[in-house]
Scaffold this motif. Structure first.
Motif, mmCIF file in Angstrom:
data_model
loop_
_atom_site.group_PDB
_atom_site.id
_atom_site.type_symbol
_atom_site.label_atom_id
_atom_site.label_comp_id
_atom_site.label_asym_id
_atom_site.label_seq_id
_atom_site.Cartn_x
_atom_site.Cartn_y
_atom_site.Cartn_z
ATOM 1 N N GLU A 117 -6.379 8.162 1.662
ATOM 2 C CA GLU A 117 -7.046 6.951 2.140
ATOM 3 C C GLU A 117 -6.052 5.805 2.275
ATOM 4 O O GLU A 117 -6.025 5.112 3.297
ATOM 5 C CB GLU A 117 -8.165 6.566 1.169
ATOM 6 C CG GLU A 117 -8.945 5.348 1.604
ATOM 7 C CD GLU A 117 -10.045 5.015 0.607
ATOM 8 O OE1 GLU A 117 -9.977 3.928 0.009
ATOM 9 O OE2 GLU A 117 -10.962 5.853 0.444
ATOM 10 N N LYS A 118 -5.228 5.613 1.276
ATOM 11 C CA LYS A 118 -4.235 4.537 1.321
ATOM 12 C C LYS A 118 -3.204 4.800 2.421
ATOM 13 O O LYS A 118 -2.832 3.884 3.156
ATOM 14 C CB LYS A 118 -3.560 4.373 -0.029
ATOM 15 C CG LYS A 118 -4.473 3.767 -1.074
ATOM 16 C CD LYS A 118 -3.767 3.557 -2.382
ATOM 17 C CE LYS A 118 -4.702 2.975 -3.415
ATOM 18 N NZ LYS A 118 -5.164 1.653 -3.108
ATOM 19 N N THR A 121 0.825 -1.203 0.000
ATOM 20 C CA THR A 121 0.000 0.000 0.000
ATOM 21 C C THR A 121 0.861 1.255 0.000
ATOM 22 O O THR A 121 0.551 2.225 -0.702
ATOM 23 C CB THR A 121 -0.975 -0.004 1.195
ATOM 24 O OG1 THR A 121 -1.723 -1.237 1.173
ATOM 25 C CG2 THR A 121 -1.953 1.155 1.119
ATOM 26 N N GLN A 152 -4.654 3.960 5.775
ATOM 27 C CA GLN A 152 -4.689 2.512 6.001
ATOM 28 C C GLN A 152 -3.333 2.029 6.513
ATOM 29 O O GLN A 152 -3.260 1.286 7.494
ATOM 30 C CB GLN A 152 -5.049 1.770 4.716
ATOM 31 C CG GLN A 152 -6.472 1.961 4.268
ATOM 32 C CD GLN A 152 -6.716 1.378 2.883
ATOM 33 O OE1 GLN A 152 -5.794 1.003 2.169
ATOM 34 N NE2 GLN A 152 -7.978 1.321 2.499
ATOM 35 N N ALA A 195 1.779 7.058 -6.590
ATOM 36 C CA ALA A 195 0.791 8.119 -6.824
ATOM 37 C C ALA A 195 1.393 9.500 -6.572
ATOM 38 O O ALA A 195 1.101 10.453 -7.293
ATOM 39 C CB ALA A 195 -0.438 7.896 -5.947
ATOM 40 N N THR A 204 -7.431 12.320 -2.625
ATOM 41 C CA THR A 204 -8.330 11.596 -1.724
ATOM 42 C C THR A 204 -7.919 10.134 -1.610
ATOM 43 O O THR A 204 -7.854 9.579 -0.509
ATOM 44 C CB THR A 204 -9.791 11.706 -2.209
ATOM 45 O OG1 THR A 204 -10.125 13.091 -2.299
ATOM 46 C CG2 THR A 204 -10.737 11.002 -1.269
ATOM 47 N N GLU A 205 -7.622 9.521 -2.731
ATOM 48 C CA GLU A 205 -7.199 8.118 -2.728
ATOM 49 C C GLU A 205 -5.846 7.958 -2.037
ATOM 50 O O GLU A 205 -5.625 6.999 -1.292
ATOM 51 C CB GLU A 205 -7.120 7.587 -4.156
ATOM 52 C CG GLU A 205 -6.758 6.114 -4.217
ATOM 53 C CD GLU A 205 -6.729 5.591 -5.642
ATOM 54 O OE1 GLU A 205 -5.819 4.806 -5.943
ATOM 55 O OE2 GLU A 205 -7.618 5.965 -6.439
ATOM 56 N N ILE A 206 -4.945 8.891 -2.272
ATOM 57 C CA ILE A 206 -3.623 8.829 -1.635
ATOM 58 C C ILE A 206 -3.767 8.919 -0.115
ATOM 59 O O ILE A 206 -3.172 8.126 0.620
ATOM 60 C CB ILE A 206 -2.702 9.952 -2.159
ATOM 61 C CG1 ILE A 206 -2.405 9.744 -3.644
ATOM 62 C CG2 ILE A 206 -1.402 10.011 -1.355
ATOM 63 C CD1 ILE A 206 -1.704 10.910 -4.304
ATOM 64 N N ASN A 218 -4.772 12.126 -7.509
ATOM 65 C CA ASN A 218 -5.994 11.780 -6.787
ATOM 66 C C ASN A 218 -5.704 11.832 -5.284
ATOM 67 O O ASN A 218 -5.543 10.799 -4.642
ATOM 68 C CB ASN A 218 -6.498 10.392 -7.206
ATOM 69 C CG ASN A 218 -7.865 10.084 -6.651
ATOM 70 O OD1 ASN A 218 -8.347 10.761 -5.744
ATOM 71 N ND2 ASN A 218 -8.500 9.047 -7.176
ATOM 72 N N GLU A 266 1.955 1.970 -3.392
ATOM 73 C CA GLU A 266 0.924 2.668 -4.165
ATOM 74 C C GLU A 266 0.928 4.160 -3.850
ATOM 75 O O GLU A 266 0.775 4.990 -4.757
ATOM 76 C CB GLU A 266 -0.448 2.067 -3.874
ATOM 77 C CG GLU A 266 -0.616 0.648 -4.382
ATOM 78 C CD GLU A 266 -1.948 0.037 -3.969
ATOM 79 O OE1 GLU A 266 -2.896 0.789 -3.648
ATOM 80 O OE2 GLU A 266 -2.036 -1.204 -3.961
#
Length: 125
Positions: A98-99, A78, A102, A85, A94-96, A92, A81
């Motif tokens: 979120e990951k 993760t 996590q 990114a 928001t996705e970054i 993105n 990723e």
């Protein structure tokens, strides 16, 4: 990934294998991880908040092998990723975030476990 528990992302078998019975090695290795990882996580968090994608990518890159060494393959994949990114310019956010959250959550929980293991091993020295 929200349903992954931290225990599923902590496998110390490699550490124990190369330690070859040396509690000193385990204590020292965990100590280095406990010292470096929170700083790297904070650096990534601050860089993401400031949209400093280059710094976030650099810190993620430094954290990645540590996660692999300590048997955290989910976190390692993760954070990879996140790194990629960020290298792509944070297209993105928001996705970054979120990951990263996590990874941060899993690693933070694993830090508690590692502190306990380190204390237990130190008591046996």
């Amino acid at each position: 990934m929200a349903d992954i528990s931290p225990e599923q992302d902590l496998d110390l078998s490699f550490l124990y294998e190369i330690a070859d019975g040396s509690d000193d090695f385990i204590v020292d290795s965990i100590g280095m991880f406990l010292e470096q990882s929170p700083d790297l996580l904070n650096t990534i968090s601050n860089a993401l908040n400031n949209q400093d994608w280059a710094l976030a990518a650099q810190a993620a890159h430094k954290l990645k092998p540590n996660l692999g060494f300590f048997g955290m393959p989910i976190s390692q994949a993760t954070i990879q990723e996140v790194e990629l990114a960020c290298k792509a310019g944070g297209q993105n956010p928001t996705e970054i975030f979120e990951k990263f959250n996590q990874v941060n959550s899993m690693v933070s929980a694993n830090l508690i476990t590692l502190k306990e293991i380190k204390a237990e091993k130190e008591a046996n020295l």
